[in-house]
Each structure stands twice: as C-alpha cells, then as structure tokens.
Scaffold this motif. Structure first.
Motif, short mmCIF file in Angstrom:
data_model
loop_
_atom_site.label_atom_id
_atom_site.label_comp_id
_atom_site.label_asym_id
_atom_site.label_seq_id
_atom_site.Cartn_x
_atom_site.Cartn_y
_atom_site.Cartn_z
N SER A 307 0.82 -1.22 0.00
CA SER A 307 0.00 0.00 0.00
C SER A 307 0.85 1.26 0.00
CB SER A 307 -0.94 0.00 1.21
OG SER A 307 -0.20 -0.11 2.42
N ALA A 308 2.13 1.13 -0.35
CA ALA A 308 3.02 2.31 -0.33
C ALA A 308 2.52 3.39 -1.28
CB ALA A 308 4.44 1.90 -0.71
N THR A 309 1.97 2.99 -2.42
CA THR A 309 1.48 3.98 -3.38
C THR A 309 0.15 4.58 -2.96
OG1 THR A 309 0.45 2.19 -4.66
CG2 THR A 309 2.67 2.85 -5.29
N SER A 310 -0.46 4.04 -1.92
CA SER A 310 -1.76 4.56 -1.46
C SER A 310 -1.61 5.70 -0.46
CB SER A 310 -2.58 3.43 -0.82
OG SER A 310 -2.82 2.39 -1.74
N LEU A 311 -0.40 5.92 0.06
CA LEU A 311 -0.21 6.99 1.02
C LEU A 311 -0.46 8.34 0.36
CD1 LEU A 311 3.00 5.80 2.94
CD2 LEU A 311 0.60 5.32 3.42
N THR A 312 -1.17 9.20 1.08
CA THR A 312 -1.59 10.49 0.53
C THR A 312 -0.88 11.62 1.27
OG1 THR A 312 -3.77 9.58 0.01
CG2 THR A 312 -3.58 11.97 0.04
N PHE A 313 0.03 12.31 0.56
CA PHE A 313 0.76 13.41 1.18
C PHE A 313 0.40 14.76 0.57
CE2 PHE A 313 3.59 9.67 1.67
CZ PHE A 313 3.61 9.63 3.05
N MET A 314 -0.74 14.81 -0.09
CA MET A 314 -1.17 16.04 -0.75
C MET A 314 -2.21 16.75 0.10
SD MET A 314 0.66 16.15 -3.46
CE MET A 314 -0.19 17.40 -4.43
N PRO A 315 -2.18 18.10 0.10
CA PRO A 315 -3.22 18.84 0.81
C PRO A 315 -4.56 18.63 0.09
CG PRO A 315 -1.82 20.34 -0.44
CD PRO A 315 -1.20 18.98 -0.53
N PRO A 316 -5.69 18.73 0.80
CA PRO A 316 -5.82 19.13 2.22
C PRO A 316 -5.79 17.95 3.19
CG PRO A 316 -7.99 19.00 1.22
CD PRO A 316 -7.01 18.62 0.15
N TYR A 317 -5.60 16.73 2.65
CA TYR A 317 -5.77 15.55 3.50
C TYR A 317 -4.54 15.23 4.34
CZ TYR A 317 -9.67 15.12 0.30
OH TYR A 317 -10.79 15.38 -0.44
N ILE A 318 -3.40 15.81 3.98
CA ILE A 318 -2.19 15.51 4.75
C ILE A 318 -2.30 16.02 6.18
CG2 ILE A 318 -1.01 17.60 3.96
CD1 ILE A 318 1.60 16.00 4.07
N MET A 319 -2.99 17.14 6.38
CA MET A 319 -3.09 17.71 7.72
C MET A 319 -3.98 16.86 8.62
SD MET A 319 -0.95 20.02 7.72
CE MET A 319 -1.27 20.43 9.44
N VAL A 320 -5.10 16.38 8.07
CA VAL A 320 -5.97 15.53 8.89
C VAL A 320 -5.28 14.20 9.18
CG1 VAL A 320 -7.21 14.52 6.91
CG2 VAL A 320 -8.31 14.62 9.13
N ALA A 321 -4.49 13.70 8.23
CA ALA A 321 -3.74 12.47 8.46
C ALA A 321 -2.67 12.68 9.53
CB ALA A 321 -3.10 11.98 7.16
N LEU A 322 -2.00 13.83 9.48
CA LEU A 322 -0.95 14.14 10.46
C LEU A 322 -1.55 14.28 11.86
CD1 LEU A 322 2.02 14.85 11.00
CD2 LEU A 322 1.45 17.24 10.49
N LYS A 323 -2.63 15.02 11.96
CA LYS A 323 -3.29 15.22 13.26
C LYS A 323 -3.77 13.90 13.83
CE LYS A 323 -7.44 17.35 15.24
NZ LYS A 323 -8.66 18.13 14.94
N THR A 324 -4.44 13.11 13.00
CA THR A 324 -4.94 11.80 13.45
C THR A 324 -3.79 10.89 13.86
OG1 THR A 324 -6.82 12.02 11.94
CG2 THR A 324 -6.37 9.83 12.82
#
Length: 645
Positions: A307-324
């Motif tokens: 699932s390495a290619t499934s990681l999402t590092f693009m805004p705006p979802y990176i911030m919710v992923a980081l916070k979670t």
C-alpha cells in the motif's frame, strides 16, 4: 575579636561552594541526564568492534538476544499462547476494523505483519500486538469528519494508511530522540478517564449493529448517538437485538467464569471465535441475512497487498492524516507501554520505554506500507498471552502464522458472520476498559486526580474523543504548572528528643523555637514562583509576629533549602528581596542545607556575601542551635547580636 563579639565556629559545619565547571561540561551533563538517564551506551565501553556491533544489533533487534538460547520447551509454551491469542485476534481484528469504518479484512492484515516486526524489535515477552478499539474509534471519528467512508471509501482508506504512517513516524521519532517523557503527561488518571469514556462511546456506537440499523450518526457524543437510536425506533430489528443479547450474555459469562477460575483462561479467550463460528452457522442454516440480520459478506482472500502507493501526502488531506496520526500514536504508545511494563513487573524483568517506541513506530510504518492500520499492545490480548504461559515474543510470530493461514484459506468462512456478533464482541471487550474501581481509588487517594479522570470521561462521552483528551491533558498540565507556580511552604518545628525538624501541621509534637521561624520550601525556585514565594514568606513573618504577640520578638528566619534542587536568576532576586525585607524588620536571614547549584549561583551573584557565609548551615539543627546560642548569649551578656564572627 572585639569585646562583646560572639563566635559561631563550634556550630558551623560549613557548606562549601562547589568548584566552578565549564559551561559546556554542565550543559552536557544536564543533557545526558534529561535524554539518557539510563545511560544506554555504557554497555559499549571497553568492548571490541565486533562485540560493539553485536551489542548494537541486540539493542535494536532484541530477537538476537533471546533467539540463540531458544529451546523446544519454550516453543511449546509459545505455541499454545500463540494459538490462543490468534483465536482472539481474528474476531477482534475484524470487529475493530469495522469500528474504524475500514474493510474487515484490514483487521486480519494488521494482525499479520505488525506482530512479526514487533517480535524482532520489541523487548516485552508478554505483549500481544494487534488493533485496539480506542485507536479504531479515534480513526473513525477524526477521519470521518473530513472524508465519508461511504461516499469515498478509497480516499478514506488511503488517508487511514497515511495516518498510520505518521503515527509510526512520530512514535519512532520519540524513541530515537529519547523524548519518551512526553507520553508521561498522560497520567494514570487521564488514561483511566479517557479509556472509560472511549469504551462507553464504543459501546454506544455498537447499538447500530445490535439493533440492525442501516443508518447511524457519525458523531460520537452521547446525545447524538441516543438521538440517532431513538429517532429510528421503527427500524429496530428484533432478530438482531435478540441474537446480539444472547451472544453478549455468552461472552460476559465466559469472561466472568475465567476471572473466577484463572486456569480456565482459555474459555474466555476462545469465546469470541466460538461466537463467530456459532453465529455464522446460525445465519447460514436459517438464512437470517434475508430477515434483517446483516452479515460481513465477502472477505478478500490472500496476504497483505502493498500500500506504499496509497499513502496520501497532498493537501488538504495531509493535515488531517498528520493530526490523526499524532493523537492516535500517543494514545497507542501510552496503552502499549503501560501494558508492557505491567506484565514485565509481574515477571520481574525490565523493558526499555524508548526501545518500545522505536518498535511500535517501525511496525506501524511497515504496517502502513502493507495495508495495515494502527496497532499497539492491547491489554485484553496481552493478558490472554500472559495467562496462556507465553515465554518470549515468539507467541506473536505463531499468532501471525495462524492469521496468515486464515487469510490464505479460511476467509470465505466469514461470509455469513453476522455484524451483531462483532458488536457483541466489541461491547464485551469494552466493558473491561471501564475501570470504575480505579476511579473510586482515585477519589479516596487524590481528589484532583479524580477530577482529571472525570473530566476526561465526561469530555469524551459528551463532547468527542479529541475534546476529552484535550480536557484531561490540559487539567494535568495545569496541575503541574500549579505545583511549580505555587510551591508548598511550611513551618517546621523541633521533634522532642531528636535532631529532626518536621512540619508542625503534620506532627502535633513538633515545637516551635522561640524567636526563630523555620520555613521549608518544597520546590525549585524559578521565575514562575519567585514572586509568590516572596509574598508568602512575608506573610509567614507577619503571622508569626502576630502569633507571638510581642512575647518573644522574631529574631531569625531560617529557610530550609533541602528540597530546592535548582534556582534561576529570578529566584536569586527573590532571596535578595527577602534579605532586604527581614533586614528592615531587624531579623537575620539564615539558610540551611542549600544544594550545590544553589550555592554556586548564590556565590556568583554575591548574594552569599550579602547573607554572610557564616549564616549558611549544613542542617536545620545546626542553624537552630546557632540561633538559639546567639539568643541566649546576647540576652545574658547584653551583647549586640549584630556583631557575629
């Protein structure tokens, strides 16, 4: 020595000023004490290069420490334990994945790869790795606010993997940077309240499955959940409710039986899998899925896809992923390390908290690349592992092999597993997290800790999981700040027939010394408390003057600095001001038992010279004896107490 002068030399066991040390040496020593209190590098001293390499390998991969001496007898114990926890991990994994609004098969994936990583890197022999309900609830509530798992399940899944990666990165960073003390801000009271509140919320969320509801609120607070439940009374399915209550009763009875008879621990451990098997058979034979009983459906067969290619590092979802990731990572760390230390204490061995953080972080980062979501060491599974007689982390490997076999060959058998059985399994597990006995204990021992516990619980139940966590941590931090900003100052008195001086409010027999006020300061003196201490000391002097009512005038103020481990420039300034205050009142300032850092700063700031080195004493008893001697000598000889050598 002039006529009328009085010497104190017979009482003065002098407090020396420590020799000056270079700033870099002091800074290096403080840095080492802060981040390396266990001195992990001491094992590498005076060792050859090959030996250092092996010690380093064993430090980061403890499997190389116990694997060379692994025996058949140990394997037999670990085999039984591994199979036992696998029977619990499979149904729990599926249940907790549903709780996180993730595909059920992810619960099995997360019980396959992470335990293998922990078996190599973890230092606990008893920790059983897997998914947990509280982290699953956090992922569901925090990600669900931004992304709908129903309308956009692929994006939700990708952000969940990304949050797991950030959680692992955060955990490993804490361990590598030796910042594990940050987790200590989650006190025992905070964890009890937070876990109890989260367990209550999880149980309420399971009403959807227990009542067979199709639509349910995504909110986690009590009011929203109850409103969602009772606004759909006409959609309740009695078939699901009856089936759920029966299985819940079965699970609770088996757990009660195993608690009463610990040697039958396997009864409660096997109960969830037994419930899944019985529920699946019942639905299959009666076609209950056609009568309102919801089932899992198709489970993908096969091992974890990458699932390495499934990681999402693009805004705006990176911030919710980081916070979670950060919040779930902290909670998972707190639970996993607390569980590991508890069982290590039972078996009398030590686990390194920083190494555990590195192990947790690595297994979650690897897990995020292999279709797993957040894992840690849950108490229920670890307790079963412990009771099953596990000897090493090999039990996690055996559990992984059992899950691997399930993924390769047995997933079609879960097609008819009713969701209501999964809800029953979750509720049964969560009821054990509501630790009301600890809350009662907190009430009896420490009311402030009880308030922290209740604040966390109510914040989670009536607000959200994040609100409860913020409330609990805020109260705990405020309490720490209050201890620093308002340190305790107490009046000390003499214990008869001894040289001890203790608090007069604690020891009724403690007697005050006429003409002498002895104050103990029970904290370091910093800028945050310097003003308060100055005002409090002044008030103590005023109160003592009023209490004596002119019978014996106050002549000496003794400050016991034994508990003052450090002092800053504001603290030095406070002592200078106190010196001026007492001088104006004709009172002599005396210091007792100052530490090395205090003495160095008093000396370098010239305050020591202002007070007079002859008025610095090793103990309170020495200081009182000197003051008492001076009072009697001055009274009998009419000498001036100002002329002291």
């Amino acid at each position: 020595m002039g006529n009328g002068d009085v010497t104190l030399s017979e009482f003065a066991r002098r407090v020396p000023v420590p020799p000056a040390r270079p700033f870099l040496d002091t800074f290096r020593a403080n840095l080492k004490e802060t981040f390396f209190p266990d001195d992990p590098l001491r094992q590498f001293r005076d060792q050859t290069v090959p030996r250092k390499f092996m010690l380093g390998l064993k430090y980061f991969l403890p499997i190389f420490d116990w694997a060379p001496t692994y025996s058949v007898s140990l394997f037999k114990s670990d085999l039984i334990a591994g199979i036992t926890i696998a029977s619990l991990a499979i149904p729990q994994g599926i249940s907790y994945a549903k709780l996180a609004n993730l595909p059920p098969v992810l619960g099995l994936y997360s019980s396959f790869v992470p335990p293998l990583v922990y078996a190599m890197m973890g230092s606990s022999r008893d920790l059983a790795v897997g998914t947990v309900a509280v982290a699953s609830l956090l992922i569901s509530s925090m990600l669900g606010k931004e992304i709908s798992p129903v309308q956009d399940p692929a994006l939700y899944l990708h952000v969940a993997f990304t949050a797991t990666f950030f959680a692992g990165l955060f955990q490993a960073s804490l361990g590598l940077l030796r910042l594990g003390f940050i987790v200590d801000f989650l006190s025992h009271a905070t964890i009890v309240g937070f876990m109890g509140g989260a367990a209550t919320v999880v149980c309420l969320q399971q009403l959807k499955g227990m009542l067979g509801l199709q639509h349910f609120t995504t909110a986690t607070d009590l009011v929203s959940v109850l409103q969602s439940v009772f606004s759909q009374v006409h959609q309740w399915r009695w078939e699901s409710a009856v089936l759920g209550c029966c299985f819940l009763f079965f699970l609770l009875v088996t757990r009660f039986f195993s608690k009463r008879r610990p040697k039958f621990f396997w009864v409660s451990a096997a109960a969830p899998l037994t419930s899944v098997i019985l529920g699946s058979l019942l639905v299959y034979l009666t076609h209950a899925e056609n009568h309102g009983v919801q089932v899992i459906g198709h489970l993908k067969k096969g091992l974890n896809p990458p699932s390495a290619t499934s990681l999402t590092f693009m805004p705006p979802y990176i911030m919710v992923a980081l916070k979670t990731g950060i919040i779930t990572g902290i909670i998972a760390l707190a639970e996993g390390i607390a569980v590991g230390r508890s069982f290590a204490m039972f078996k009398n061995y030590h686990i390194d908290g920083n190494k555990e953080m590195i192990a947790f972080g690595t297994m979650n980062m690897v897990g995020s690349l292999t279709s797993c979501y957040l894992t840690t060491g849950p108490f229920s599974r670890s307790a079963v592992n412990y009771n099953a007689g596990c000897k090493t982390a090999m039990s996690n490997v055996i559990m992984s092999v059992a899950v691997m076999i399930t993924l390769l060959f047995l997933t079609p058998l879960f097609h008819y597993t009713p969701l209501v059985v999964l809800s029953s399994i979750i509720i049964s597990a969560m009821l054990g997290l509501i630790d009301y006995e600890s809350a009662i204990h907190l009430w009896h021992v420490d009311k402030v800790d009880f308030c922290v516990c209740v604040g966390a619980y109510l914040g989670v139940v009536f607000g959200s999981v994040e609100i409860g966590l913020v409330i609990a941590v805020s109260i705990s931090v405020m309490r720490v700040l209050l201890f620093v900003a308002r340190p305790r100052t107490t009046v000390l008195g003499s214990i008869p027939n001894s040289m001890a001086y203790r608090r007069v409010d604690q020891y009724p027999a403690a007697q005050s010394v006429p003409g002498v006020l002895i104050l103990g300061i029970d904290a370091p003196i910093y800028f945050a408390n310097a003003s308060y201490l100055r005002e409090r000391i002044s008030r103590w002097i005023d109160e003592e003057t009023e209490r004596t009512n002119g019978e014996t005038s106050l002549q000496y103020l003794i400050l016991d600095l034994g508990a003052v481990g450090s002092i800053d420039t504001s603290g030095i300034g406070m002592l200078e001001e106190v010196k001026k205050i007492v001088d104006r009142s004709g009172i002599k300032l005396v210091l007792a038992n100052p530490g090395s850092e205090v003495m160095k700063k008093l000396d370098s700031s010239k305050v020591l010279e202002a007070i007079g080195h002859e008025w610095i004493f090793l103990t309170v008893a020495d200081a009182v004896a000197s003051c008492d001697f001076m009072l009697h000598t001055c009274k009998s000889n009419g000498a001036s107490c100002e002329n002291v050598v």
